[in-house]
Design an enzyme around this catalytic site. Structure first.
Site, PDB file in Angstrom:
ATOM      1  N   ASN A  10      20.316  -5.110  27.046  1.00 29.91           N
ATOM      2  CA  ASN A  10      19.987  -4.042  27.986  1.00 29.91           C
ATOM      3  C   ASN A  10      19.688  -4.739  29.306  1.00 29.91           C
ATOM      4  O   ASN A  10      18.658  -5.383  29.450  1.00 29.91           O
ATOM      5  CB  ASN A  10      18.764  -3.265  27.478  1.00 29.91           C
ATOM      6  CG  ASN A  10      18.278  -2.241  28.494  1.00 29.91           C
ATOM      7  OD1 ASN A  10      18.937  -2.017  29.515  1.00 29.91           O
ATOM      8  ND2 ASN A  10      17.134  -1.632  28.235  1.00 29.91           N
ATOM      9  N   LYS A  12      19.074  -3.485  32.125  1.00 28.08           N
ATOM     10  CA  LYS A  12      18.114  -2.748  32.970  1.00 28.08           C
ATOM     11  C   LYS A  12      18.648  -2.707  34.412  1.00 28.08           C
ATOM     12  O   LYS A  12      19.854  -2.627  34.593  1.00 28.08           O
ATOM     13  CB  LYS A  12      16.731  -3.373  32.844  1.00 28.08           C
ATOM     14  CG  LYS A  12      16.301  -3.466  31.371  1.00 28.08           C
ATOM     15  CD  LYS A  12      14.861  -3.786  31.160  1.00 28.08           C
ATOM     16  CE  LYS A  12      14.558  -3.802  29.657  1.00 28.08           C
ATOM     17  NZ  LYS A  12      13.147  -4.032  29.351  1.00 28.08           N
ATOM     18  N   HIS A  95      14.988   5.136  26.468  1.00 31.15           N
ATOM     19  CA  HIS A  95      14.242   3.878  26.581  1.00 31.15           C
ATOM     20  C   HIS A  95      12.834   4.175  27.104  1.00 31.15           C
ATOM     21  O   HIS A  95      12.650   5.101  27.907  1.00 31.15           O
ATOM     22  CB  HIS A  95      14.976   2.918  27.524  1.00 31.15           C
ATOM     23  CG  HIS A  95      14.420   1.534  27.491  1.00 31.15           C
ATOM     24  ND1 HIS A  95      13.286   1.181  28.180  1.00 31.15           N
ATOM     25  CD2 HIS A  95      14.818   0.418  26.825  1.00 31.15           C
ATOM     26  CE1 HIS A  95      13.017  -0.101  27.933  1.00 31.15           C
ATOM     27  NE2 HIS A  95      13.931  -0.583  27.115  1.00 31.15           N
ATOM     28  N   GLU A  97      11.145   2.821  29.305  1.00 29.18           N
ATOM     29  CA  GLU A  97      11.054   2.802  30.775  1.00 29.18           C
ATOM     30  C   GLU A  97      11.533   4.120  31.358  1.00 29.18           C
ATOM     31  O   GLU A  97      11.012   4.594  32.374  1.00 29.18           O
ATOM     32  CB  GLU A  97      11.851   1.611  31.325  1.00 29.18           C
ATOM     33  CG  GLU A  97      11.138   0.295  31.048  1.00 29.18           C
ATOM     34  CD  GLU A  97      12.048  -0.901  30.854  1.00 29.18           C
ATOM     35  OE1 GLU A  97      13.228  -0.841  31.229  1.00 29.18           O
ATOM     36  OE2 GLU A  97      11.550  -1.909  30.301  1.00 29.18           O
ATOM     37  N   GLU A 167      11.254  -0.246  19.652  1.00 30.58           N
ATOM     38  CA  GLU A 167      10.761  -1.150  20.686  1.00 30.58           C
ATOM     39  C   GLU A 167       9.293  -0.854  20.980  1.00 30.58           C
ATOM     40  O   GLU A 167       8.993   0.068  21.743  1.00 30.58           O
ATOM     41  CB  GLU A 167      11.557  -0.972  21.980  1.00 30.58           C
ATOM     42  CG  GLU A 167      13.045  -1.236  21.838  1.00 30.58           C
ATOM     43  CD  GLU A 167      13.677  -1.596  23.168  1.00 30.58           C
ATOM     44  OE1 GLU A 167      14.218  -2.698  23.257  1.00 30.58           O
ATOM     45  OE2 GLU A 167      13.613  -0.794  24.113  1.00 30.58           O
ATOM     46  N   GLY A 173       9.121  -7.071  27.651  1.00 34.99           N
ATOM     47  CA  GLY A 173       8.988  -7.846  28.885  1.00 34.99           C
ATOM     48  C   GLY A 173       7.667  -8.599  28.998  1.00 34.99           C
ATOM     49  O   GLY A 173       7.311  -9.090  30.063  1.00 34.99           O
ATOM     50  N   SER A 213      10.951  -8.537  23.704  1.00 31.66           N
ATOM     51  CA  SER A 213      10.812  -9.996  23.824  1.00 31.66           C
ATOM     52  C   SER A 213      11.575 -10.772  22.760  1.00 31.66           C
ATOM     53  O   SER A 213      11.130 -11.838  22.332  1.00 31.66           O
ATOM     54  CB  SER A 213       9.330 -10.395  23.831  1.00 31.66           C
ATOM     55  OG  SER A 213       8.667  -9.815  24.935  1.00 31.66           O
TER      56      SER A 213
HETATM   57  P1  13P Z   1      12.701  -7.610  26.731  1.00 28.30           P
HETATM   58  O1  13P Z   1      13.625  -8.243  25.734  1.00 28.30           O
HETATM   59  O2  13P Z   1      12.864  -8.147  28.118  1.00 28.30           O
HETATM   60  O3  13P Z   1      11.271  -7.615  26.245  1.00 28.30           O
HETATM   61  O4  13P Z   1      13.142  -6.079  26.848  1.00 28.30           O
HETATM   62  C1  13P Z   1      13.276  -5.336  25.690  1.00 28.30           C
HETATM   63  C2  13P Z   1      13.898  -4.044  26.035  1.00 28.30           C
HETATM   64  O5  13P Z   1      13.280  -3.209  26.650  1.00 28.30           O
HETATM   65  C3  13P Z   1      15.285  -3.833  25.632  1.00 28.30           C
HETATM   66  O6  13P Z   1      15.641  -2.508  25.789  1.00 28.30           O
END
Ligand code: 13P
Length: 250
Positions: A10, A12, A95, A97, A167, A173, A213
């Site tokens: 992803n 982002k 997601h 976010e 997740e 992150g 992560s």
């Molecule tokens: P990270 O791997 O950067 O923690 O992000 C996970 C994520 O949100 C994947 O959609």
């Protein structure tokens, strides 16, 4: 039948179209593995150039979001038809976010999931608890509610092809990966929930990823768990490390 692992990046809000092409070119030789489905979910503007750059490889280019209406006056949104026409198969939906910064709810997630299926797209449906929820011991209840609403009016045949990404928000992150036991426990609970909504065959077929992560070092143990069918990877999907994650079996 064993479920095929699905390992998705992803990206982002990272990578200009030019950078996207360069990253696909860089990762192309590193992510070869025909035993897993490899997906790069990229910003909408990168989809077409990334798709061209990935032509003839095992990389699937996916989207990070879509809107639940068919078409019309929804300035700035991307429809499922647009994704299909661009050659997209996978689309991340809900997601954390998007839920946090763009007010997505379980109900809008459900509408998007239904629209994605209507057009033959495979949704990667995200769920996950906050740190407070985990500390309060309500993780499983919370996830079950997210799943039950996300799958409202989704048929068993559709559900069998879906991907769920578990997740934990506190692990995204932050460098704080959930322990293998924590990740496996929730992914197993999600499978039980799917069996309750549908049946054992649907639960057996659906693929459940862990995200948060994920790194080259944590991937092998996570992906070896019985209910973890791959990962949704943020930060590490933008680096050569993603090749190691895709080839986690060494
Ligand atoms: P990270 O791997 O950067 O923690 O992000 C996970 C994520 O949100 C994947 O959609």
């Amino acid at each position: 039948m064993a479920r095929k692992k699905i390992i998705a990046g992803n990206w982002k809000m990272n990578m200009t179209p030019t950078e996207a092409v360069a990253l696909v070119e860089e990762l192309k030789p590193l992510v070869v593995n025909n035993n897993v489905d490899v997906v790069f979910c990229v910003p909408a503007i990168d989809i077409i150039p990334a798709m061209k750059a990935a032509e003839g490889t095992n990389i699937n280019i996916g989207a990070e979001n879509m809107y639940f209406e068919e078409k019309g006056a929804f300035t700035g949104e991307i429809s499922s038809n647009m994704l299909v026409d661009a050659g997209v198969k996978y689309v991340i939906i809900g997601h954390s976010e998007r839920r946090e910064y763009f007010a997505e709810t379980d109900e809008t997630v459900n509408k998007k999931v239904l629209k994605a299926f209507e057009h033959g797209l495979t949704p990667i449906i995200c769920c996950g608890e906050s740190l407070t929820q985990r500390e309060q011991g309500i993780t499983i209840d919370w996830i079950r509610q997210q799943i039950k609403i996300a799958f409202l009016n989704v048929t068993a045949d559709q559900a069998k092809t879906a991907v769920i990404a578990y997740e934990p928000i506190w692990a995204i992150g932050t460098g704080k990966v959930a322990t293998t036991e924590q990740a496996q426990e929730v992914c197993a609970a999600i499978r039980v929930c799917i069996a309750e909504i549908y049946d054992a065959a649907t639960a057996e077929a659906i693929r459940i990823q862990y995200g948060g992560s994920v790194s080259a070092s944590s991937a092998p143990e996570l992906f070896a768990q019985p209910d973890i069918d791959g990962g949704l990877v943020g930060g590490a999907s933008l680096k050569p490390d993603f090749g190691k994650i895709v080839n986690y079996e060494g």
